[in-house]
Design an enzyme around this catalytic site. Structure first.
Site, mmCIF file in Angstrom:
data_model
loop_
_atom_site.group_PDB
_atom_site.id
_atom_site.type_symbol
_atom_site.label_atom_id
_atom_site.label_comp_id
_atom_site.label_asym_id
_atom_site.label_seq_id
_atom_site.Cartn_x
_atom_site.Cartn_y
_atom_site.Cartn_z
ATOM 1 N N SER A 17 40.337 51.481 34.608
ATOM 2 C CA SER A 17 41.311 51.373 33.525
ATOM 3 C C SER A 17 40.602 51.436 32.184
ATOM 4 C CB SER A 17 42.084 50.052 33.625
ATOM 5 O OG SER A 17 42.897 49.850 32.485
ATOM 6 N N TYR A 38 41.866 40.803 34.028
ATOM 7 C CA TYR A 38 42.042 42.180 34.496
ATOM 8 C C TYR A 38 41.040 43.102 33.815
ATOM 9 C CZ TYR A 38 44.201 46.752 35.192
ATOM 10 O OH TYR A 38 44.428 48.073 35.502
#
Length: 261
Positions: free
Chosen positions: A146, A159
């Site tokens: 990501s 995250y």
């Protein structure tokens, strides 16, 4: 496009989203794929059916990549059915949505759970497929990371940190898995779909407009956009390993230079 009728791949977390799009794209070229899910059986069945309708083969396998035995089960399922493994996409992931300023919103257990799926899981999957790929003379692995792991944004600090760790692990594994196995990472930015709708709620449509108005390419990314990059790494790019590639319509250009790449 080249024929993949003799090509076998495992795509973790492939019931929906990027994983499902990747499975369908591979199947459209004749590939045989393991469609993995943890809880979303109906979605996984729909993805498998779409793969078969596209001209490939698909087998469902329920497995939690945070569990080492489940990672081995995924590998054995592929080997039992087709006798080889040519590609692995580590797409399964999890998060907890906590604003970054809320330091009390994340516990140690939250970090452990997120890292178990987003970092330990891909490591265990790489370890599980490596002997087969090396013995057969080659293979390719793609980690779905990501932009969060590059610039420190996203659904939570835990995250973002886990995706940063996944990027670093991609570099480490590229050094030790070669020359037989290539491993690269794809870092999506905003991706349209169910997960973003659930996260953003009423702000979802506005976020799409924002992406279209403010990114250099004027686009809001799709799962198919990310799958396209993953398939590229899997089936071509034979001189590339250890690459961390952003697929975000140029969104990262609005941040300070990203040394984490």
């Amino acid at each position: 496009m080249s024929d993949l009728s003799n090509w076998v791949g495992i795509i973790t977390g492939s019931a929906t989203g990027i994983g499902a799009a990747t499975a369908r794209m591979l199947a459209a070229r004749g590939a045989k794929v393991i469609v993995n899910y943890t809880k979303s059986l109906q979605d996984a069945e729909e993805t498998a059916a779409a793969c078969q309708a596209a001209g490939g083969e698909a087998i469902l396998c329920q497995a939690d990549v945070s569990q080492d035995d489940d990672c081995k089960k995924l590998v054995q399922t592929a080997l039992h059915a087709w006798g080889r493994i040519d590609g692995l996409v580590n797409n399964a992931g999890t998060t907890k949505i906590v604003p970054h300023h809320d330091l009390e919103g994340l516990s140690g257990d939250d970090f452990q759970r997120i890292y178990a799926v987003n970092v330990v899981g891909p490591y265990q999957m790489c370890r599980a497929v490596a002997p087969t790929m090396k013995a057969q003379g080659g293979g390719s692995i793609v980690n779905i990371s990501s932009i969060a792991g590059v610039v420190g944004v996203g659904s939570s600090i835990a995250y973002a940190a886990s995706k940063g760790a996944l990027n670093t692990m991609t570099l480490s594994l590229a050094r030790v898995l070669g020359p037989e196995i290539r491993i690269n990472a794809v870092c999506p930015g905003f991706v349209q779909g169910r997960w973003q709708q659930q996260w953003l709620g009423d702000e979802y449509d506005e976020r799409i407009k924002q992406e279209e108005a403010t990114t250099p390419l004027g686009r809001a990314g799709s799962a198919e956009d990310m799958a396209e990059v993953a398939v590229m790494f899997l089936t071509s790019c034979h001189n590339v390993t250890g690459e961390v590639l952003l697929s975000d319509s140029g969104r990262h250009l609005s941040f300070a230079p990203a040394k984490a790449r």
